[in-house]
Design a protein around this motif. Structure first.
Motif, PDB file in Angstrom:
ATOM      1  N   LEU A 218       0.937  -1.379  -0.030  1.00 52.83           N
ATOM      2  CA  LEU A 218      -0.166  -0.060  -0.103  1.00 52.83           C
ATOM      3  C   LEU A 218       0.928   1.236   0.023  1.00 52.83           C
ATOM      4  CD1 LEU A 218      -2.873   1.088   0.164  1.00 52.83           C
ATOM      5  CD2 LEU A 218      -2.690   1.219   2.528  1.00 52.83           C
ATOM      6  N   GLY A 219       1.874   1.245   0.769  1.00 53.06           N
ATOM      7  CA  GLY A 219       2.720   2.326   0.799  1.00 53.06           C
ATOM      8  C   GLY A 219       3.427   2.595  -0.482  1.00 53.06           C
ATOM      9  N   THR A 221       2.383   1.595  -3.300  1.00 45.60           N
ATOM     10  CA  THR A 221       1.307   2.248  -4.372  1.00 45.60           C
ATOM     11  C   THR A 221       1.033   3.748  -4.373  1.00 45.60           C
ATOM     12  OG1 THR A 221       0.335   0.154  -4.249  1.00 45.60           O
ATOM     13  CG2 THR A 221      -0.883   2.003  -5.203  1.00 45.60           C
ATOM     14  N   THR A 222       1.184   4.146  -2.959  1.00 46.44           N
ATOM     15  CA  THR A 222       0.818   5.717  -2.891  1.00 46.44           C
ATOM     16  C   THR A 222       2.002   6.626  -3.271  1.00 46.44           C
ATOM     17  OG1 THR A 222       1.531   5.550  -0.464  1.00 46.44           O
ATOM     18  CG2 THR A 222      -0.877   5.080  -0.879  1.00 46.44           C
ATOM     19  N   ASN A 223       3.029   5.927  -3.705  1.00 48.48           N
ATOM     20  CA  ASN A 223       4.141   6.912  -4.052  1.00 48.48           C
ATOM     21  C   ASN A 223       4.536   6.504  -5.518  1.00 48.48           C
ATOM     22  OD1 ASN A 223       5.337   8.356  -1.397  1.00 48.48           O
ATOM     23  ND2 ASN A 223       4.931   6.334  -0.875  1.00 48.48           N
ATOM     24  N   THR A 231       8.938  11.281  -5.007  1.00 47.11           N
ATOM     25  CA  THR A 231       8.648  10.133  -4.099  1.00 47.11           C
ATOM     26  C   THR A 231       9.496   8.847  -4.386  1.00 47.11           C
ATOM     27  OG1 THR A 231       6.864   9.480  -5.485  1.00 47.11           O
ATOM     28  CG2 THR A 231       6.188  11.218  -3.706  1.00 47.11           C
TER      29      THR A 231
END
Length: 602
Positions: A218-219, A221-223, A231
């Motif tokens: 998840l982390g 994916t957010t970057n 990022t």
């Protein structure tokens, strides 16, 4: 004809039980009468029968018939190098085959296991392992866990975000960024499936392990979208957190399971080594950063291949190969059913994503227009791909690639990466083409809400290349995947497999060159590609049929097939006539050998 009276006895009723008891009493009385007549002869006869039963069971255990995977063999092909063992949950661990393996006994064992508590942690057990050229695995099939499907659902978010960002501007830089993040996400997905396939640890700690990897995913994916600008550091940090955690998990299981300790330490080392390159890439500017990134990607994708190479070839040194064979006597292997089902589930989600990308909202009273036509053509194209992959490319399958040979198994797994990558980038571009109003029958005002805002008057050249290039790559890769299998050869087949794949490659080349025709609008481009894909589907359907049968109606004559065997029919008939046993190991050596999986880690 006279009517006859009969008794109706319900299975398991009191009458049924009483009848069985009477029959049992009758047989006991008969046995006692025979003992009075023949004395010690009957006792000796019973002793010989018991000894024969025990010897037959033992011979079945150590012979070529020690495999209880008949349904597995009929689906994926036979392997003479496969042996089954009792699962740890069964009460008897001394025999690989006994009379308690029928359906009723399995149901009874399943019933007895009910009521157990789910522990926080229990010592993991290796599910299957290689030893001296044989793969030992549990008798039961390994099912896909619910939390594995949960991982796939999260990965759909990666496909949506990364694919849409790449197709928005459709430049070389966005394609490069998409390839990097897609491959890294693929590596994380593969790690989760491998951990679950290798080790049997049905406890709460396993769930927390998967949850931690999901958090890292998840982390990650957010970057993704701004990873090449702002990022990149958090993107690499989340990826390394997952990879180093997996390496630590390997090392921990190496400590807990001495049988595969050396192999697991090796996997831990090759998993952790590329971390130095990833950390170094954070402190290097573009374009030098890309060199470190792709070297690290290659090492991550091929990390376990190095263990396989050393295990099988020993670095092309006989002495090193002997040393590895001595040190790595037991190596873990992936379960063929689990691997195939996990891959099929993931490909299903990818096809589902391609259909989701076609959806839009119409605001006109009668919305049958060019936008709807493009969406229908895209749906036909996606359905054709689904038909090709799941049905036609596995039709008349004789031996699956994983069971055929370790080289074919490596190719089968490796080709899925470009196949899915190409199909995702093509589907993301298709979503842009469906909303484009670059032709006469495109009522721009019929689109509702933000779909109206996203509609473009012209499609970018890069979007054309992304759509056609991704589609061509997917077709070629899917053809390569099909060639890794061994198919049943029909004597009068209309078109053999390799010829059909050759035609598929020609169609892929035609699709790849379509962007050169810049005069084609979005509707014409989608219509041509969909027609070519349907043509490939038609070739597969016709080619899979027999010339001696009618293609359009059922024929009474049945198709037959041929399969290569290392033993001639004459030799086999001579052995049967002489009463000699046919050793399947000998036949396998003549055929070049087969494997359930490709070796350590595969």
């Amino acid at each position: 004809m006279t009517e006859k009276e009969f008794d109706l006895v319900i299975h398991g009723s009191n009458e049924h039980v009483e009848a069985l008891r009477e029959a049992h009493t009758h047989q006991e009385l008969t046995k006692e009468e025979l003992r009075r007549q023949h004395g010690d002869t009957l006792d000796e006869f019973e002793r010989v029968i018991r000894e024969l039963d025990a010897l037959n069971s033992e011979l079945h255990t150590i012979s070529e018939h020690a495999v209880q995977l008949d349904a597995n063999f009929s689906k994926y092909g036979y392997s003479a190098h496969l042996r089954t063992r009792d699962s740890p949950s069964q009460s008897s661990a001394n025999s690989l085959f006994d009379g308690s393996t029928d359906n009723e006994s399995q149901d009874w064992d399943a019933t007895r296991s009910q009521g157990q508590t789910l522990r926080f942690w229990r010592k993991p057990i290796i599910r299957q392992y290689f030893h001296k050229g044989l793969l030992w695995r549990a008798q039961e099939m390994q099912e896909v866990a619910s939390y594995e499907l949960f991982v796939d659902l999260l990965y759909v978010g990666i496909l949506d975000i990364a694919g849409e960002a790449a197709a928005e501007y459709a430049t070389g830089q966005t394609l490069h960024q998409f390839a990097i993040v897609f491959i890294l996400g693929w590596r994380i997905w593969t790690d989760i499936g491998q951990l679950i396939s290798w080790f049997d640890a049905d406890d709460m700690f396993r769930r927390f392990t998967v949850l931690f990897i999901l958090t890292c995913l998840l982390g990650f994916t957010t970057n993704m979208n701004a990873s090449l600008e702002h990022t990149y550091t958090p993107l690499v940090a989340f990826y390394l957190a997952e990879r180093l955690f997996v390496a630590s998990y390997y090392a921990w299981n190496a400590y807990l399971i001495p049988m595969v300790r050396v192999a697991m330490y090796g996997f831990a080392v090759v998993t952790a080594l590329p971390a130095a390159l990833w950390i170094g890439s954070i402190h290097v500017h573009v374009p030098e950063r890309y060199a470190l990134i792709w070297i690290a990607i290659v090492l991550d994708l091929c990390s376990q291949f190095w263990i396989v190479a050393m295990y099988r070839w020993g670095g092309f040194s006989a002495r090193m190969k002997a040393w590895f064979s001595e040190k790595i006597e037991f190596t873990p292997g992936l379960n063929i059913e689990h691997r195939i089902e996990r891959t099929n589930a993931f490909v299903t989600l990818v096809f589902g994503y391609s259909v989701l990308a076609l959806l839009y909202q119409n605001s006109a009273e009668f919305g049958i227009n060019g936008f709807f036509g493009k969406a229908v053509l895209g749906l036909v194209q996606a359905f054709s791909f689904n038909w090709l992959y799941f049905e036609l490319d596995s039709f008349n399958l004789h031996t699956h690639a994983i069971r055929r040979h370790y080289v074919s198994a490596i190719l089968w797994q490796a080709l899925h990466l470009p196949f899915i990558l190409g199909y995702v980038i093509s589907s993301s571009s298709l979503a842009k083409l469906v909303l484009a109003h670059d032709f006469a029958d495109a009522d721009y005002d019929s689109l509702e809400g933000h779909y109206h805002e996203r509609s473009e008057e012209h499609i970018l050249t890069g979007q054309r290349w992304f759509y056609c290039g991704g589609l061509a790559l997917a077709l070629v890769s899917m053809g390569g995947i099909s060639l890794t299998h061994v198919y049943k050869t029909l004597p009068d087949q209309r078109l053999v497999k390799y010829k059909r794949v050759f035609l598929r490659c020609l169609v892929a080349i035609a699709i790849l060159l379509l962007p050169l025709a810049e005069s084609l609008n979005s509707l014409e481009l989608i219509a041509i590609t969909a027609s070519l894909v349907v043509f490939v589907l038609a070739i597969e359907l016709v080619g899979n049929s027999c010339a001696s049968q009618s293609f359009f109606c059922r024929d009474r004559r049945e198709c037959t097939y041929r399969a290569k065997c290392g033993m001639s029919r004459k030799e086999m008939a001579d052995r049967v006539r002489k009463g000699e046993v046919v050793d399947v190991e000998e036949v396998a050596r003549r055929d070049g050998g087969t494997r359930e999986t490709v070796g350590p880690g595969f």
